[in-house]
Design a protein around this motif. Sequence first.
Motif, mmCIF file in Angstrom:
data_model
loop_
_atom_site.group_PDB
_atom_site.id
_atom_site.type_symbol
_atom_site.label_atom_id
_atom_site.label_comp_id
_atom_site.label_asym_id
_atom_site.label_seq_id
_atom_site.Cartn_x
_atom_site.Cartn_y
_atom_site.Cartn_z
ATOM 1 N N ALA A 185 -23.025 4.099 -5.243
ATOM 2 C CA ALA A 185 -23.011 3.864 -6.753
ATOM 3 C C ALA A 185 -21.849 2.946 -7.346
ATOM 4 O O ALA A 185 -21.898 1.790 -8.017
ATOM 5 C CB ALA A 185 -23.756 4.984 -7.463
ATOM 6 N N ALA A 186 -20.658 3.313 -6.987
ATOM 7 C CA ALA A 186 -19.514 2.239 -7.001
ATOM 8 C C ALA A 186 -19.478 1.116 -6.709
ATOM 9 O O ALA A 186 -19.065 -0.020 -7.463
ATOM 10 C CB ALA A 186 -17.834 3.092 -6.894
ATOM 11 N N LEU A 187 -19.773 0.551 -5.330
ATOM 12 C CA LEU A 187 -20.359 -0.606 -5.119
ATOM 13 C C LEU A 187 -21.297 -1.557 -5.765
ATOM 14 O O LEU A 187 -21.442 -2.419 -5.529
ATOM 15 C CB LEU A 187 -20.247 -0.886 -3.439
ATOM 16 N N ALA A 188 -22.289 -0.792 -6.107
ATOM 17 C CA ALA A 188 -23.217 -1.723 -7.067
ATOM 18 C C ALA A 188 -23.036 -1.986 -8.866
ATOM 19 O O ALA A 188 -23.862 -2.730 -9.341
ATOM 20 C CB ALA A 188 -24.337 -1.190 -6.946
ATOM 21 N N GLU A 189 -21.972 -1.034 -9.453
ATOM 22 C CA GLU A 189 -21.213 -1.326 -10.210
ATOM 23 C C GLU A 189 -21.135 -2.319 -11.142
ATOM 24 O O GLU A 189 -22.111 -3.157 -12.115
ATOM 25 C CB GLU A 189 -20.523 -0.242 -11.242
ATOM 26 N N ARG A 190 -19.759 -3.270 -10.314
ATOM 27 C CA ARG A 190 -19.908 -4.565 -11.130
ATOM 28 C C ARG A 190 -20.930 -6.325 -10.526
ATOM 29 O O ARG A 190 -21.367 -6.491 -11.825
ATOM 30 C CB ARG A 190 -18.653 -5.291 -10.328
ATOM 31 N N PRO A 191 -21.831 -5.837 -9.387
ATOM 32 C CA PRO A 191 -23.312 -6.772 -9.654
ATOM 33 C C PRO A 191 -23.757 -6.607 -10.760
ATOM 34 O O PRO A 191 -24.502 -7.187 -11.400
ATOM 35 C CB PRO A 191 -23.480 -6.161 -8.077
ATOM 36 N N LEU A 192 -24.211 -5.387 -10.818
ATOM 37 C CA LEU A 192 -24.786 -4.908 -11.909
ATOM 38 C C LEU A 192 -24.649 -5.199 -13.239
ATOM 39 O O LEU A 192 -24.963 -5.861 -13.736
ATOM 40 C CB LEU A 192 -25.699 -3.189 -12.201
ATOM 41 N N LEU A 193 -23.686 -4.417 -13.464
ATOM 42 C CA LEU A 193 -23.125 -5.404 -14.773
ATOM 43 C C LEU A 193 -22.953 -7.087 -14.975
ATOM 44 O O LEU A 193 -23.238 -7.403 -16.443
ATOM 45 C CB LEU A 193 -21.909 -4.913 -14.973
#
Length: 381
Positions: free
Chosen positions: A91-99
């Motif tokens: 989940a942490a790895l996907a945070e910036r791409p999702l933002l």
Amino acid sequence: MPHRFLLLSAGMGAGHDAVAHELAHRLRARGHHTAVRDILTLLPAGTGRALRTGYRATVRHLPGLYGAVYAGFLATGPATPGPRPSSAPLAALAERPLLRTVAQWRPDVVVPTFHLSAQVTGRLRARGALSAPAAVVVVDFAVHRGWLHSGNDLHLCVTEGAARQVRAATGRRAYTTGPVVPADFFAPADPDSHWRAQLARHTAASPGRGASPAGRPAVLLSTGAWGVGTRLLETARHLTDHGCLPVLLCGNDEGLRRRAAGLPGVLPLGWVTDLPELMAVADVLLDNAAGQTAAQALAAGLPVVGHRPLPGHAVAGVRAMARAGLSRHAHGAGEPARTVRVLAAPGPVRSGQIAAARAAFRNDAALELERLAASPEARGR
């Protein structure tokens, strides 16, 4: 006023994508704008593909290992809202791409239909990094820990039991809408359906042992998009020996279809593009996962029998469906043929099961998403 919705699915089988795209279809029909994104594509290069490949290989070849992983990291025990270690690093790895995706799309509501997506949005909402509300559409009949994060604003669940579990674990709103299924599955059977003719031809060509004068009940055996199951050919032979016509849905597994083609009395099928028509003329669905195929059968008026569920969330889902009165769980001597024949026969048992299944569709999840988009929490962000 049109709103913007970002739906976060995952290409893990076909069920999560099916729900996301059906919701997008309903929202567009109501005049809104939608985008569907696969959360696995927001992970670092190659990570999502490796995750999908590893999961597929595990459930196909080492299902016991997946069951152990599920028990250790996802199965619900004492209600705890936070993520478990299995999902938090991803989940942490996907945070910036999702933002970045949110900044480009500017959604009024973000809608996870996969549990990893729910962890990402929950973490971001809890920190205030994601301004748009997040509404999690839980596609499973049994809610595991991956779906639960108190940062999310709303959960939409398939049963009231699932909604109660979410409310207890997160302290947030959880509503019961029922499964999300395309309208085609609610359509009555077509008397001229080619499936009806094909089933009749197959029965005539291979009448099978133990068939009653009324004919052989057509039993769909679900294996998901990947053709996964435990002792599928053994189950098909068992049904044939007890006067049924097993119709094995092999998904994209051409090898399984070829092996099943050698069994007398069994009708193996590859990927079926008109499943609503087939379900409308079949008699029972034999299910091992309590996934989207089972939900579609509920809409089609096709009684569901759970049998030999896959380890992990499938076992929990099959049991949860049965506890909710939406299906039967067949295990023990003489099964699943005994339960299949009871539910295939016209009468109060079959009609009662169908009525209970249809009653599960309580509300339109798209309508709840629309309400959230129009709410003060969405307008005031």
